[in-house]
Motif scaffolding. Structure first.
Motif, PDB file in Angstrom:
ATOM      1  N   LEU A 100       0.839  -1.191   0.000  1.00 30.90           N
ATOM      2  CA  LEU A 100       0.000   0.000   0.000  1.00 30.90           C
ATOM      3  C   LEU A 100       0.877   1.244   0.000  1.00 30.90           C
ATOM      4  N   TRP A 101       0.434   2.275  -0.680  1.00 30.39           N
ATOM      5  CA  TRP A 101       1.175   3.543  -0.673  1.00 30.39           C
ATOM      6  C   TRP A 101       0.181   4.704  -0.599  1.00 30.39           C
ATOM      7  N   GLU A 102       0.671   5.839  -0.168  1.00 31.99           N
ATOM      8  CA  GLU A 102      -0.111   7.068  -0.186  1.00 31.99           C
ATOM      9  C   GLU A 102       0.834   8.229  -0.476  1.00 31.99           C
ATOM     10  N   THR A 103       0.336   9.213  -1.184  1.00 33.07           N
ATOM     11  CA  THR A 103       1.169  10.376  -1.506  1.00 33.07           C
ATOM     12  C   THR A 103       0.325  11.638  -1.412  1.00 33.07           C
ATOM     13  N   SER A 104       0.911  12.682  -0.867  1.00 35.97           N
ATOM     14  CA  SER A 104       0.191  13.929  -0.635  1.00 35.97           C
ATOM     15  C   SER A 104       0.386  14.893  -1.797  1.00 35.97           C
ATOM     16  N   GLN A 105      -0.680  15.604  -2.148  1.00 39.62           N
ATOM     17  CA  GLN A 105      -0.632  16.674  -3.149  1.00 39.62           C
ATOM     18  C   GLN A 105      -1.212  17.932  -2.515  1.00 39.62           C
ATOM     19  N   ALA A 106      -0.349  18.906  -2.247  1.00 37.17           N
ATOM     20  CA  ALA A 106      -0.795  20.134  -1.580  1.00 37.17           C
ATOM     21  C   ALA A 106      -1.753  20.907  -2.485  1.00 37.17           C
ATOM     22  N   TYR A 107      -2.759  21.518  -1.873  1.00 31.80           N
ATOM     23  CA  TYR A 107      -3.693  22.350  -2.622  1.00 31.80           C
ATOM     24  C   TYR A 107      -3.055  23.655  -3.085  1.00 31.80           C
ATOM     25  N   ASP A 108      -2.082  24.141  -2.291  1.00 34.62           N
ATOM     26  CA  ASP A 108      -1.632  25.512  -2.514  1.00 34.62           C
ATOM     27  C   ASP A 108      -0.174  25.656  -2.122  1.00 34.62           C
ATOM     28  N   VAL A 109       0.608  26.360  -2.925  1.00 32.02           N
ATOM     29  CA  VAL A 109       2.029  26.543  -2.626  1.00 32.02           C
ATOM     30  C   VAL A 109       2.243  27.450  -1.426  1.00 32.02           C
ATOM     31  N   HIS A 110       1.231  28.223  -1.046  1.00 32.96           N
ATOM     32  CA  HIS A 110       1.360  29.148   0.079  1.00 32.96           C
ATOM     33  C   HIS A 110       0.810  28.573   1.382  1.00 32.96           C
ATOM     34  N   GLY A 111       0.471  27.291   1.363  1.00 29.34           N
ATOM     35  CA  GLY A 111       0.066  26.620   2.590  1.00 29.34           C
ATOM     36  C   GLY A 111      -1.367  26.861   3.017  1.00 29.34           C
ATOM     37  N   ARG A 112      -2.203  27.387   2.126  1.00 25.46           N
ATOM     38  CA  ARG A 112      -3.592  27.628   2.499  1.00 25.46           C
ATOM     39  C   ARG A 112      -4.386  26.324   2.463  1.00 25.46           C
ATOM     40  N   ALA A 113      -5.497  26.304   3.211  1.00 26.72           N
ATOM     41  CA  ALA A 113      -6.285  25.082   3.357  1.00 26.72           C
ATOM     42  C   ALA A 113      -7.762  25.371   3.147  1.00 26.72           C
TER      43      ALA A 113
END
Length: 510
Positions: A100-113
């Motif tokens: 099993l694997w998981e990988t994160s993809q950030a929504y925003d380069v400025h760290g917003r959520a």
């Protein structure tokens, strides 16, 4: 001196988040507001939602927060945000071989959520605010049965839960008696199957488009651990992508996850007729969900008990008739849930509508009732002109994002473009370059303008990459001409294949 006209009477149909916010905006401007809701008090746990299930978890982002902020009730924002969970990106799940694997993809380069929020928590906070307002009245268990938008009257059937009406109290065709309500204008915020829109269409020439996509959804739940903690990262929207379907999980305040299976109706039919295949289906397409996160028995029970519901999208134009009625939220533009913008677009409707009412000076004290009606009509027209273009744009984007979420997030080409755009945003901010997701979720730029900006960026990026390719081919041609032995076609071909293979392998791993 001219007499000051009486305060407007505003009837709001629908006490969900959009209708409640619209009522608060109207009340803040001094209107006499009456809110009518088909269901019982939504704060009562015994009130059954119209689809007999909790709805898909909501994602509250910049547009929705901005609309709440414009209400200027700081305590409301605090109450809503204290139970939200920030999600900083997607967590993609899969399996290679037996691992099993998981990988994160950030929504925003400025760290917003974006914020995961329970619909009930948001709705309850808004209803509590309404109940405290002296110029607001709430009427639950009232069904809109008719409306005349030339005489500004509406009729509601009052239902008493758990009580069977006496025979002598029943109206025509055995229905409960109706009450007649007059108004200056009516706001329809009563969802995709809106009675307000239905009655408005008897008066306005409405272009209307309704579409059910061939996808059903069913809700599941990942419980907390025995220690009461999250089983997976709480700060991500988790996705198990498939070509035709996907499984997603959003965090909840009680440290569980509300999950949704999206799949074509044919797959649902197959699984309904052979429920023993459910576990094999999940093991094949959504590795790591069962039994690691959801017990097999619980998975089967939830699939069999929770309804399998359709997904509808709606476009219509106009969003108003005369100065008498306007529609907001899903009543005007139901969108698919795949961009997390249904709630945000609806709350933004409220802000835009009342900005137009203010801009057209509908609330000036020294105007006649007639002048106020004329100005309100102009404001409603401006609202329609702006929001139709924008809501049609987010409707289309939501459809496109379904393809991205269920398949595109694993594509090396998608990852390459995302990396290029985020690098430009981070390194060259003066260019104003932003990803489409950032423009939609982390700004208040009009949806239609965001689409145009992204299209312009795509054109520029395409020209830039084409130019690089042309320059590269030119350089290779010069090298081949000057050093034919070193840069023979065979050697160059082997080198190029090696570079492409290594690049593809790195992208696939990430």
């Amino acid at each position: 001196m001219a007499a000051v006209p009486p305060r407007q009477k505003v009837v709001v149909v629908g006490a969900g988040p959009v209708g409640s916010l619209a009522a608060l905006y109207a009340a803040a401007r001094g209107d006499q507001v009456e809110v009518y809701e088909l269901r019982g008090d939504l704060r009562d746990p015994k009130t059954v939602p119209l689809n007999f299930t909790k709805s898909i978890n909501l994602a509250l982002s910049e547009r929705g927060l901005n609309s709440l902020t414009h209400l200027r009730r700081p305590g409301l924002i605090e109450n809503v945000l204290q139970d939200t969970i920030p999600m900083y990106g997607r967590m993609i799940h899969g399996r290679d071989g037996g691992e099993l694997w998981e990988t994160s993809q950030a929504y925003d380069v400025h760290g917003r959520a974006i914020n995961a929020v329970d619909r009930g928590t948001l709705n309850n906070a808004l209803l509590d605010e309404l109940e405290r307002a002296p110029n607001v009245k709430l009427f639950f268990n009232h069904k809109l049965t008719g409306a005349d938008f030339r005489t500004n009257k509406a009729w509601f059937e009052r239902r008493i839960p758990g009580e069977t009406p006496k025979a002598d109290s029943l109206g025509v065709a055995g229905r409960s008696p109706e009450i007649e309500v007059s108004f200056d204008y009516l706001i329809g915020a009563d969802g995709a199957h809106s009675a307000s829109r239905f009655h408005m269409m008897k008066f306005a020439r409405v272009d209307y488009q309704q579409e059910y996509i061939d996808t059903l959804w069913c809700e599941f739940r990942i419980p907390p651990t025995e220690n009461g903690d999250f089983r997976i990262s709480p700060n991500h929207l988790h996705i198990w992508p498939g070509r035709e379907f996907m499984f997603i999980a959003l965090p909840s305040a009680d440290r569980s996850f509300t999950c949704t299976l999206f799949a074509p109706s044919g797959h649902y039919l197959t699984l309904e007729n052979a429920s023993e295949d459910l576990h094999a289906f999940f093991n094949l397409h959504f590795p790591g969900v069962c039994p690691e996160l959801i017990d097999p028995e619980a998975l089967s029970e939830q699939f069999n008990v929770n309804p399998h519901l359709p997904l509808i999208s709606i476009k219509c134009r106009p969003h108003h008739f005369s100065s008498a009625v306007t529609i907001l939220g899903d009543a005007a533009h139901a969108v698919l849930p795949f961009y997390g913008q249904g709630l945000n677009a609806g709350l933004e409707d409220v802000r835009v509508l009342f900005e137009q009412l203010d801009k057209h000076k509908v609330y000036d004290p020294d105007i006649s009732v007639y002048t106020r009606s004329v100005r309100r009509h102009a404001a409603f027209q401006a609202y329609t002109d702006q929001r139709c273009d924008d809501t049609h744009a987010i409707n289309d984007l939501s459809k496109e994002n379904f393809l991205e979420m269920r398949a595109g997030v694993k594509s090396p080409l998608y990852k390459l473009r995302k990396a290029i755009e985020e690098t430009i945003d981070r390194r060259l901010p003066f260019l104003g370059w932003k990803t489409q997701y950032a423009r939609i979720s982390f700004s208040n730029q009009r949806y239609s303008e965001a689409v145009q900006a992204v299209q312009h960026q795509s054109d520029v990026l395409g020209i830039g990459l084409s130019s690089v390719l042309v320059v590269g081919l030119g350089a290779v041609s010069v090298l081949l001409w000057k050093y034919p032995r070193v840069f023979s076609p065979v050697s160059f071909f082997r080198y190029s294949v090696g570079v492409l293979a290594n690049t593809w392998a790195r992208l696939s791993r990430h």
